[in-house]
Design a protein around this motif. Structure first.
Motif, PDB file in Angstrom:
ATOM      1  N   LEU A  53       0.825  -1.209   0.000  1.00 43.13           N
ATOM      2  CA  LEU A  53       0.000   0.000   0.000  1.00 43.13           C
ATOM      3  C   LEU A  53       0.856   1.255   0.000  1.00 43.13           C
ATOM      4  O   LEU A  53       0.471   2.281  -0.578  1.00 43.13           O
ATOM      5  CB  LEU A  53      -0.939  -0.006   1.207  1.00 43.13           C
ATOM      6  CG  LEU A  53      -2.043  -1.065   1.160  1.00 43.13           C
ATOM      7  CD1 LEU A  53      -2.856  -1.054   2.436  1.00 43.13           C
ATOM      8  CD2 LEU A  53      -2.955  -0.852  -0.037  1.00 43.13           C
ATOM      9  N   LYS A  54       2.037   1.194   0.617  1.00 48.28           N
ATOM     10  CA  LYS A  54       2.944   2.340   0.550  1.00 48.28           C
ATOM     11  C   LYS A  54       3.524   2.496  -0.859  1.00 48.28           C
ATOM     12  O   LYS A  54       3.685   3.607  -1.354  1.00 48.28           O
ATOM     13  CB  LYS A  54       4.057   2.177   1.578  1.00 48.28           C
ATOM     14  CG  LYS A  54       3.579   2.394   3.014  1.00 48.28           C
ATOM     15  CD  LYS A  54       4.626   2.023   4.043  1.00 48.28           C
ATOM     16  CE  LYS A  54       5.827   2.902   3.958  1.00 48.28           C
ATOM     17  NZ  LYS A  54       6.847   2.559   4.976  1.00 48.28           N
ATOM     18  N   GLN A  55       3.825   1.373  -1.506  1.00 44.86           N
ATOM     19  CA  GLN A  55       4.300   1.433  -2.892  1.00 44.86           C
ATOM     20  C   GLN A  55       3.264   2.073  -3.808  1.00 44.86           C
ATOM     21  O   GLN A  55       3.594   2.774  -4.761  1.00 44.86           O
ATOM     22  CB  GLN A  55       4.632   0.027  -3.389  1.00 44.86           C
ATOM     23  CG  GLN A  55       5.884  -0.565  -2.761  1.00 44.86           C
ATOM     24  CD  GLN A  55       6.026  -2.042  -3.057  1.00 44.86           C
ATOM     25  OE1 GLN A  55       5.158  -2.646  -3.686  1.00 44.86           O
ATOM     26  NE2 GLN A  55       7.108  -2.633  -2.599  1.00 44.86           N
ATOM     27  N   GLN A  56       1.998   1.834  -3.506  1.00 48.20           N
ATOM     28  CA  GLN A  56       0.920   2.386  -4.325  1.00 48.20           C
ATOM     29  C   GLN A  56       0.578   3.822  -3.936  1.00 48.20           C
ATOM     30  O   GLN A  56      -0.288   4.435  -4.551  1.00 48.20           O
ATOM     31  CB  GLN A  56      -0.326   1.507  -4.195  1.00 48.20           C
ATOM     32  CG  GLN A  56      -0.139   0.104  -4.745  1.00 48.20           C
ATOM     33  CD  GLN A  56      -1.312  -0.806  -4.446  1.00 48.20           C
ATOM     34  OE1 GLN A  56      -2.205  -0.462  -3.672  1.00 48.20           O
ATOM     35  NE2 GLN A  56      -1.320  -1.967  -5.060  1.00 48.20           N
ATOM     36  N   GLY A  57       1.254   4.362  -2.920  1.00 47.90           N
ATOM     37  CA  GLY A  57       0.976   5.723  -2.495  1.00 47.90           C
ATOM     38  C   GLY A  57      -0.282   5.867  -1.666  1.00 47.90           C
ATOM     39  O   GLY A  57      -0.729   6.986  -1.399  1.00 47.90           O
TER      40      GLY A  57
END
Length: 789
Positions: A53-57
């Motif tokens: 979810l952090k990779q997806q912003g």
């Protein structure tokens, strides 16, 4: 229950998060109480989902050591956020008590660790773009980095190129029939000339001008993402021009962009105009109008707090010409919009992929009622009826593991059918009377077969409506609380790989998940999978073509599916009569939840509009012959500069079948080592060494390796590629830090990629000859970066 979240671009953020939390606790040894052990295990189980979810912003680190997100987070993701922050807050409180310091100080210490460069949870969220690359040269000019490559550089030849005897224009012609898109190796370079050879280390064939060849040190290319919901990509004449625009504040940048687009639209192009070319306003279909956009150089950039890439690209098409905006014809081609009124000969194939287990009887009946209602609507509309065909795939579960269940997947329409024939077919479709061994079903196989094995008509819009009430099992996984039940999926792929399969086949999906309070423990996983299936090329994360409906009220499904059918039929009536406009397909107001007849109808119409619009935009660009600007080299951002959260360019790598086979062999060994290590408790590299030794390969190099990328197993064509991955970054320490569930997820992810490679390998539609002289062994397929190991 471990939530299912797909791995995007497989960066090692989840391992950094785990290691970072362990280091943080290790700095406070008195705090290693049993409660902290439990909290650590909880964080470990959640780490992969948080990293994704952090990779997806979607999530990001806050200044107080807790995760933050924008408003409107979907329920499963909100639950994950709350659980992670609750565990972190408790960890901070225990440490603060042990150290006799304030909770604020402890939280601030963790936040500083998270913000550190390459730290466990960097505050800068990774993007779904080209991952970070380090230049291999110390003397590379500031602001640009030559792509790392192997020992030999390559060039790809433009149309109408000639090979000369020397690096001068008046040199003797050696060959004037050089095939366009052919690949040559570079033995030396002088100024703007390349001396080329047909094979690596071969005899020189002569010299070719840099105007007729593009340096291609890796097989990396980009393609335009779906144009819906973003501005066309601008190709700047030089890097400083793009860099200045990117460096402007967001509001000023949007004003500058509006001025640039207005100048292009009106033709007010001065000699100082910074933009060389523009992506066509219409969608470009690479299969119909083949093009390559090789990456020549790149640099990393921050765009409104998001990590992005500035890429130097060279446009390569089947014909020469000019794509410069100085040319009125090129400018007209770039700005011309699709004419929706010319969609009169469009065809649409609609295929239902449905769960056909015991609970699905009422929903199969409602689908039949929807088709019968559509037949009434189509009376007097023969042109529409002739343009639409229907299909049906059913999925259940493994007949070997569930005797009497009948089938795993079944195609009820080997040839797609008109509405009347389809109604007769549906009337004979029944759910199984035999229970599955667990709650999960093989939805992955149903979707994979629907995408790959449907007899789609040439040139038709390809639409799938997915309906089910249970999640699927990824490769290698067993059902929740049923370790002895069916294992994995017949497709060999996970939801992420299947979504990529749909993208490559131009298949658009609407998914309807039937959630029951009785089975709420499975709803989170099912919803995440169905959302991912319906993340169409014109969708955005969090706005997928998906609806969840209460399974205890089949009438709500009937209203939703009926409205979906009505919407599609109305769009087709306007299309075949030449009356369709872009405004007809604008998205209606979003539906937060289907709770009654009104919201169900609205949901169905929105599903129809989003799916039909996405497919129609792509189809119109194809039939109108939209092309990328030829013979252009320029700098472009991989994000929509107006809305940097939106990806504008997708990075892919071209592989031959032999290269894909080599990749499969490597991943087979990695999967075997992971399974062996998980069962035996061996260190990962000890297990890998045993696997390699068993295959008669020299294993001596493996014990010396710190990461899998250094283990000597990576095929040469992947070495130096500018991306990072959790598979290639795997170390013994990483492996030990993973919980048993996370180790299983790692293995399952590897197995899903193997399934994806096999599917691509076996489908002739996925392979293209770069030039007509290529043998079939030299044909290539575009593999997205997130499907590489």
């Amino acid at each position: 229950m471990k939530p299912f979240f797909p791995n995007r671009y497989l960066q090692p953020a989840k391992f950094f998060l785990l290691v970072g939390m362990v280091l943080f606790l290790a700095l406070n040894p008195r705090a290693w109480a049993s409660e902290l052990e439990d909290l650590k295990r909880s964080v470990q189980l959640r780490a992969e989902a948080v990293a994704t979810l952090k990779q997806q912003g979607i999530l990001r680190e806050g200044p107080d050591g807790l995760l933050v997100a924008d408003a409107g987070l979907p329920v499963p993701q909100k639950r994950l956020l709350d659980e992670e922050n609750s565990d972190r807050a408790r960890i901070f409180a225990i440490i603060a008590s042990e150290r006799k310091t304030s909770l604020t100080d402890v939280a601030a210490q963790f936040a500083r660790m998270a913000a550190a460069k390459n730290g466990p949870a960097a505050t800068q969220p990774p993007t779904q773009a080209l991952p970070p690359v380090q230049s291999k040269r110390d003397d590379a000019p500031r602001g640009s980095s030559p792509l790392p490559g192997g020992p030999s550089a390559k060039v790809i030849i433009r149309p109408s190129a000639v090979i000369l005897a020397g690096p001068e224009r008046d040199a003797r012609v050696v060959r004037n029939d050089v095939p366009a898109f052919s690949i040559w190796y570079v033995s030396q370079r002088k100024g703007d000339w390349f001396e080329i050879t047909a094979s690596e280390g071969g005899a020189p064939a002569g010299w070719v001008s840099a105007r007729d060849a593009i340096e291609w040190k890796q097989n990396l290319v980009v393609s335009f993402t779906h144009p819906d919901g973003r501005k066309p990509v601008l190709f700047f004449k030089d890097e400083p021009g793009l860099e200045r625009l990117v460096g402007e504040p967001a509001s000023a940048r949007r004003t500058s962009l509006a001025s640039l687009y207005s100048a292009i639209e009106t033709g007010a192009i001065s000699p100082e105009f910074p933009v060389e070319a523009m992506e066509p306003a219409r969608a470009v279909n690479a299969r119909d109008q083949f093009y390559l956009l090789p990456i020549v150089n790149y640099r990393e950039a921050e765009i409104d707090g998001r990590e992005g890439r500035l890429l130097q690209l060279s446009a390569l098409t089947r014909k020469r010409g000019t794509g410069s905006l100085d040319d009125p014809r090129a400018r007209g081609d770039a700005t011309r919009k699709s004419n929706y009124g010319k969609a009169g000969n469009v065809k649409v194939d609609i295929v239902f992929v449905m769960d056909m287990t015991r609970s699905m009887g009422p929903f199969i009946t409602k689908t039949l009622e929807m088709i019968e209602g559509s037949m009434d609507l189509m009376k007097g509309e023969p042109a529409v009826a002739n343009a639409i065909r229907f299909g049906m795939w059913g999925f259940r579960d493994s007949p070997e593991a569930c005797p009497g269940i009948g089938f795993n997947t079944k195609n009820f329409t080997p040839a797609l059918q008109d509405m009347g024939s389809f109604a007769k077919t549906l009337s004979g479709v029944e759910e199984t009377r035999v229970d599955s061994k667990d709650y999960e079903e093989d939805v992955f196989a149903g979707m994979a077969d629907g995408i790959e094995k449907t007899a789609w008509r040439e040139g038709a819009l390809r639409l799938i409506v997915l309906v089910g009430d249970a999640p699927g099992r990824p490769p290698g996984a067993t059902g929740k609380d049923h370790p002895n039940g069916p294992k994995g999926t017949a497709s060999g792929m996970d939801a992420e790989s299947i979504r990529r399969l749909a993208d490559s086949a131009n298949v658009y999906v609407s998914s309807i998940y039937l959630g029951s309070p009785k089975w709420e423990t499975y709803a989170e996983t099912g919803e995440e999978q169905f959302r991912l299936f319906s993340r169409n090329p014109n969708s955005r994360p969090g706005a997928e073509n998906f609806r969840k409906i209460d399974a205890t009220d089949p009438a709500l499904y009937g209203e939703t599916s009926g409205a979906l059918a009505v919407g599609l039929l109305e769009f087709m009536k306007k299309a075949v009569s030449g009356e369709l406009t872009e405004g007809d397909l604008q998205g209606r107001s979003p539906v937060a939840e289907v709770v009654d007849t009104g919201s169900a109808k609205q949901a169905g119409l929105r599903l129809a509009s989003d799916m039909f619009r996405g497919a129609m935009v792509q189809w119109l660009g194809s039939v109108e012959g939209a092309e990328v600007p030829p013979d252009v080299t320029g700098w472009a951002a991989d994000k929509d500069l107006s809305t940097p959260a939106v990806q504008a360019l997708d990075v892919q790598v071209f592989l031959t079948k032999n290269q894909l086979n080599n990749l499969k062999v490597m991943l087979d060994r990695v999967a075997d080592a992971g399974i062996r290590g998980k069962i035996s408790g061996e260190d990962f590299f000890d297990a890998l060494r045993s696997v390699v030794a068993a295959t008669a390969r020299d294993p001596d190099k493996i014990p010396k390796a710190e990461t899998l990328a250094q283990a000597g197993l990576v095929p040469a064509f992947l070495q130096g590629l500018p991306y990072q991955s959790t598979v290639m970054a795997m170390t013994d320490e990483n492996w030990k830090q993973l919980s048993p569930d996370a180790q299983s997820q790692f293995i399952n992810t590897v197995m899903a990629k193997l399934g994806y490679y096999q599917t691509i390998h076996d489908n002739p539609e996925r392979w293209v000859a770069l030039n007509p002289e290529d043998s079939s062994d030299a044909w290539v397929a575009a593999i997205p970066l997130d499907q590489l190991p």
